[in-house]
Enzyme design. Structure first.
Site, PDB file in Angstrom:
ATOM      1  N   CYS A 136       0.834  -1.204   0.000  1.00  0.00           N
ATOM      2  CA  CYS A 136       0.000   0.000   0.000  1.00  0.00           C
ATOM      3  C   CYS A 136       0.872   1.260   0.000  1.00  0.00           C
ATOM      4  O   CYS A 136       1.338   1.705   1.054  1.00  0.00           O
ATOM      5  CB  CYS A 136      -0.927  -0.007   1.219  1.00  0.00           C
ATOM      6  SG  CYS A 136      -1.938   1.466   1.325  1.00  0.00           S
ATOM      7  N   CYS A 139      -0.422   4.145   2.057  1.00  0.00           N
ATOM      8  CA  CYS A 139      -0.325   3.980   3.515  1.00  0.00           C
ATOM      9  C   CYS A 139       1.119   4.208   3.984  1.00  0.00           C
ATOM     10  O   CYS A 139       1.348   4.810   5.030  1.00  0.00           O
ATOM     11  CB  CYS A 139      -0.719   2.571   3.952  1.00  0.00           C
ATOM     12  SG  CYS A 139      -2.180   1.915   3.169  1.00  0.00           S
ATOM     13  N   ASP A 140       2.092   3.682   3.238  1.00  0.00           N
ATOM     14  CA  ASP A 140       3.457   3.580   3.766  1.00  0.00           C
ATOM     15  C   ASP A 140       4.507   4.420   3.044  1.00  0.00           C
ATOM     16  O   ASP A 140       5.644   4.495   3.501  1.00  0.00           O
ATOM     17  CB  ASP A 140       3.894   2.104   3.746  1.00  0.00           C
ATOM     18  CG  ASP A 140       2.967   1.237   4.578  1.00  0.00           C
ATOM     19  OD1 ASP A 140       2.461   1.743   5.596  1.00  0.00           O
ATOM     20  OD2 ASP A 140       2.722   0.086   4.204  1.00  0.00           O
TER      21      ASP A 140
END
Ligand code: NDP
Length: 317
Positions: A136, A139-140
């Site tokens: 992701c 997300c990261d």
């Protein structure tokens, strides 16, 4: 509380298709129960700007689009609940859903459980998930500001991730196992034109380095043409290699294709031994390998909810 504790309809999944089905079913006063599963909001919730959803000329952030849909469904009476489906029995009427700590009965079922990110399944990759290995980017990606990173895959997901990650990374290397890229022309061109993205094709990941240090240190790669192995020093590896349908609970209950996607007739009617199963509908990515767009998922979610309404009406509800 629904009559006899039996629901008129339960929707599995809260992505674009499930929430569209929920909006339609709720507006038909069916008080749908939406089970959010292990990836609430589906793939849109881990995406950035959605530029091709009609009605948003300047684009909209995926999570915001999902949040809007949830509000819209709840406003008309949908109930959203976090729950994991342990098993399902479609031979019983009403259908029986086992949530582990609770059994739910429902007259109709809309399966909108989508598909989850695919992994390479290398032991070193699995050991480093959350320590530099991620599926992701949104997300990261932030954690790798100023670092060199790798993105695996050659489709639109990989291009999208690579382009997004250039916001943070000093350099992104896109690694594709095939010679040719599967991505659409426009996405590929955007990635090729980006000065901070480099391409490695016909290359596979043999090992993610850094297991002992619990931190990605690099990748051991192999050129599939020459057989040569070499090390690429990166601080993170992001996967963009497609998805696996979340339909394992339906194995033996419905017809699935060779990759586990639900087979449907006319988009939303799942079958068992080639025959439609009345009262059960599937929509979104769980049954769509061809289009897989937010708008097509929403469209099939709408269709499924309309079929539910028709079915219940025909059965005296
Ligand atoms: P795709 O199936 O299109 O591409 C998957 C990629 O991953 C391929 O390059 C494939 O390689 C590679 N791959 C698969 N398994 C492995 C493996 N085990 N090891 C290494 N590489 C692997 O999936 P996408 O998720 O990219 O796209 C799915 C659909 O969603 C497409 O229709 C796409 O257009 C759409 N989409 C659209 C977006 C947008 O418009 N913004 C964004 C994201 C997706 P190979 O070719 O060798 O099989």
């Amino acid at each position: 509380m629904p009559e006899n504790n039996t629901r008129d309809t339960v929707i599995l999944g809260s992505g674009c298709s499930g929430l569209t089905a929920a909006i339609y079913a709720a507006r038909s006063n069916l008080k749908p129960l939406v089970l959010e599963g292990h990836e609430p909001g589906g793939q849109l919730s881990i995406t950035t700007l959605v530029e091709n959803f009609p009605g948003w000329p300047d684009g909209i952030q995926g999570p915001e689009l999902i949040e809007n849909m949830k509000k819209q469904a709840v406003r008309f009476g949908a109930e959203l609940r976090m729950a994991h489906l342990a098993s399902v029995d479609l031979t019983k009427h009403p259908f029986e859903l086992n949530l582990g700590n609770e059994i739910i009965h429902t007259r109709t079922l809309i399966i909108a459980s989508g598909a989850s990110a695919r992994w390479l399944n290398l032991p070193s990759e699995q050991a480093l998930i959350g320590h530099g290995v991620s599926s992701c980017a949104t997300c990261d990606g932030f954690f790798f500001s100023g670092k060199e990173i790798a993105v695996i895959g050659g489709g639109d997901s990989a291009m999208e991730e690579a382009l997004f990650l250039t916001r943070f990374a000093s350099k992104v290397t896109l690694i594709n196992r095939s010679e040719h890229f599967r991505a659409s022309k426009i996405m590929l061109e955007r990635a090729v034109a980006h000065p901070n993205i480099e391409f490695l094709s016909s290359t596979t990941v043999e090992e993610v380095l850094g297991v002992e240090e619990k931190d990605v240190k690099g990748l051991r790669l192999k050129n599939r043409v020459t057989g040569d192995e070499f090390i690429l020093h990166v601080s993170a590896m992001f996967l963009g290699i497609g998805h696996i349908p979340n339909a394992s609970a339906f194995k033996g209950m419905l017809d699935l294709d060779e990759d586990g996607y639900i087979l449907t007739q006319n988009n939303v009617f799942p079958t068992l031994n080639g025959e439609p199963l009345p009262g059960v509908y599937a929509c979104g990515d769980i049954q769509d390998r061809r289009y897989r767009q937010a708008i097509t998922a929403a469209g099939s979610g709408c269709m499924a909810a309309l079929e539910v309404e028709k079915y219940l009406e025909e059965h005296g509800r």
